[in-house]
Enzyme design. Structure first.
Site, mmCIF file in Angstrom:
data_model
loop_
_atom_site.group_PDB
_atom_site.id
_atom_site.type_symbol
_atom_site.label_atom_id
_atom_site.label_comp_id
_atom_site.label_asym_id
_atom_site.label_seq_id
_atom_site.Cartn_x
_atom_site.Cartn_y
_atom_site.Cartn_z
ATOM 1 N NE ARG A 259 3.009 -10.699 14.010
ATOM 2 C CZ ARG A 259 3.808 -11.581 13.401
ATOM 3 N NH1 ARG A 259 4.466 -11.252 12.326
ATOM 4 N NH2 ARG A 259 3.940 -12.807 13.863
ATOM 5 C CG HIS A 263 1.830 -11.708 8.822
ATOM 6 N ND1 HIS A 263 2.475 -10.505 8.664
ATOM 7 C CD2 HIS A 263 1.210 -11.970 7.636
ATOM 8 C CE1 HIS A 263 2.262 -10.059 7.423
ATOM 9 N NE2 HIS A 263 1.506 -10.929 6.789
ATOM 10 C CE1 TYR A 272 6.522 -15.690 13.610
ATOM 11 C CE2 TYR A 272 5.384 -17.246 12.175
ATOM 12 C CZ TYR A 272 5.420 -16.033 12.831
ATOM 13 O OH TYR A 272 4.367 -15.162 12.726
HETATM 14 C C1 TPP Z 1 5.689 -6.838 -2.675
HETATM 15 C C2 TPP Z 1 5.233 -7.868 -1.704
HETATM 16 N N1 TPP Z 1 6.052 -8.876 -1.361
HETATM 17 C C3 TPP Z 1 5.649 -9.807 -0.471
HETATM 18 C C4 TPP Z 1 4.401 -9.745 0.086
HETATM 19 C C5 TPP Z 1 3.963 -10.792 1.107
HETATM 20 N N2 TPP Z 1 3.997 -10.178 2.440
HETATM 21 C C6 TPP Z 1 2.875 -9.698 3.003
HETATM 22 S S1 TPP Z 1 3.176 -8.996 4.473
HETATM 23 C C7 TPP Z 1 4.817 -9.345 4.403
HETATM 24 C C8 TPP Z 1 5.748 -8.956 5.533
HETATM 25 C C9 TPP Z 1 5.826 -7.495 5.747
HETATM 26 O O1 TPP Z 1 6.490 -7.216 6.952
HETATM 27 P P1 TPP Z 1 6.600 -5.760 7.530
HETATM 28 O O2 TPP Z 1 6.864 -4.794 6.443
HETATM 29 O O3 TPP Z 1 7.572 -5.791 8.649
HETATM 30 O O4 TPP Z 1 5.149 -5.399 8.073
HETATM 31 P P2 TPP Z 1 4.208 -6.176 9.103
HETATM 32 O O5 TPP Z 1 3.461 -7.207 8.296
HETATM 33 O O6 TPP Z 1 5.065 -6.764 10.160
HETATM 34 O O7 TPP Z 1 3.277 -5.148 9.619
HETATM 35 C C10 TPP Z 1 5.116 -10.006 3.219
HETATM 36 C C11 TPP Z 1 6.465 -10.460 2.847
HETATM 37 C C12 TPP Z 1 3.563 -8.678 -0.311
HETATM 38 N N3 TPP Z 1 2.332 -8.520 0.183
HETATM 39 N N4 TPP Z 1 4.003 -7.741 -1.184
#
Ligand code: TPP
Length: 360
Positions: A259, A263, A272
């Site tokens: 990425r 985010h 970070y």
């Molecule tokens: C069930 C849930 N827990 C927490 C969140 C908050 N949250 C949004 S994105 C994220 C990280 C997800 O990371 P990843 O699966 O690696 O996907 P990326 O965002 O890197 O594409 C989190 C913890 C959420 N949207 N849904």
């Protein structure tokens, strides 16, 4: 000694044979145009957020090859895509109406205003891992329907579930993988390992060395692929699709990528990770890398690249105008899609909402 880029850190051997991609020059140019369109639209969407056109956006810079390459290998008429909130490239490569797609980022309509059934593209899913079980359910439905082939040689439509390395740690994903494997559901679990779950690096939340390593425990093959190499991703997804469609069950693909941006438009990665780390870990830029390959092989010349960029810009301007023109949906619609047949209680709630807010 320098640390290898994340896309180079492939630690788990693939357990499904993958034949090299065979693409015509025209298909290669088409792939490049998609990468360019996605790169430009994605960068512009960040600009739209800064200009107040959309309140929020989740950029995908660096993941274009993983998204475009995988989608390019699917069957447009028979497969079904289950996206997360970071799948602009998948949507664009699949042909989803991009104004309707962006409506979710404009907060006009939760999940996007396109028709999920007609588009064969499920609503944008903001719940991490929220649509992985949905994908398995759809795929299981394919087996219950019997597929298109003969009894001993079924030919199913395939579900592809996109999710991140962070999502792979959610309980639902493990249920989904086990169920899919037990019932041989035709589904591809497509993990974009971009190194981060917001501010948490993969190493701090994925046990067992890789997401791909988990596939063995669920009795399904896995492919770990350089997610910054569009043709490698295409080849991996094609192999996975053939496996799943022929009734041999699910496949896990872990596309190793990075990425390159924040985010989301409200994140500051400087809190970070350092710029130096970003430079090292990002590896080769997937779009520039493919441009170089096409240049070297003589498949594309400078005039082609100039025109691909001009097309991408023209397309973005049209989408931007469409997004600006999107209006808020009527509030009463929030009651319309809860159930196919609304309950009495819901109808009462809708009536009192109308009285209070529309003075009906
Ligand atoms: C069930 C849930 N827990 C927490 C969140 C908050 N949250 C949004 S994105 C994220 C990280 C997800 O990371 P990843 O699966 O690696 O996907 P990326 O965002 O890197 O594409 C989190 C913890 C959420 N949207 N849904």
């Amino acid at each position: 000694m320098t640390t290898p880029a994340r896309s180079e850190r492939r630690t788990t051997a693939s357990t499904l044979p993958v034949a090299e991609a065979v693409l015509s020059a025209e298909q290669q140019r088409e792939l490049y145009c998609l990468l360019e369109a996605v790169r430009h639209l994605d960068a512009s969407a960040i600009g739209w957020q800064r200009q107040g056109i959309v309140p929020a956006y989740a950029p995908e810079r660096g993941q274009e090859a993983a998204q475009v390459g995988s989608t390019f290998a699917l069957d447009r008429k028979r497969d079904f895509i289950f996206p997360t909130y970071r799948e602009l490239g998948v949507a664009r490569a699949w042909g989803v109406d991009m104004v309707a797609y962006m409506s979710t980022h404009k907060a006009s309509w939760h999940g996007g205003l396109y028709d999920p059934m007609a588009s064969r593209f499920a609503p944008i899913q903001a719940v991490v891992a929220g649509s992985v079980l949905h994908a398995v359910g759809w795929a299981h439905g394919q087996t219950l329907n019997g597929g298109d082939g003969e009894d001993d040689r079924p030919d199913y439509g395939v579900a592809i579930s996109y999710f991140g390395d962070g999502a792979s740690s959610q309980g639902d994903v493990h249920e989904a993988m086990n169920f899919a494997s037990v019932f041989k559901a035709p589904v591809i679990f497509f993990v974009q390992n971009n190194g981060w779950a917001i501010s948490v690096p993969t190493e701090r939340q994925v046990a067992g060395g890789s997401v791909a390593a988990r596939a063995a425990g669920y009795g399904m093959p896995a492919i770990q692929v350089d997610g910054n190499d569009v043709e490698a991703v295409y080849a991996a997804t094609k192999a996975a699709r053939e496996h799943a469609a022929s009734g041999r069950g699910p496949v896990l693909i872990e596309a190793m990528t990075y990425r390159r941006g924040p985010h989301s438009t409200s994140d500051d990665p400087g809190r970070y990770r350092s710029l130096e780390e970003e430079r090292q870990e990002g590896g080769l830029d997937p779009v520039e890398r493919y441009a170089e390959r096409l240049r070297q092989s003589g498949v594309a010349d400078e005039a082609f690249f100039t025109s691909a960029l001009a097309q991408a810009k023209a397309e973005e301007e049209q989408i931007r105008a469409g997004v600006i023109a999107l209006e808020a949906r009527p509030g009463r619609e929030m009651f319309d899609f809860v159930y196919q047949e609304p309950t009495d209680e819901l109808q009462q709630q809708a009536a009192s909402w109308r009285e209070e807010s529309e003075h009906a």
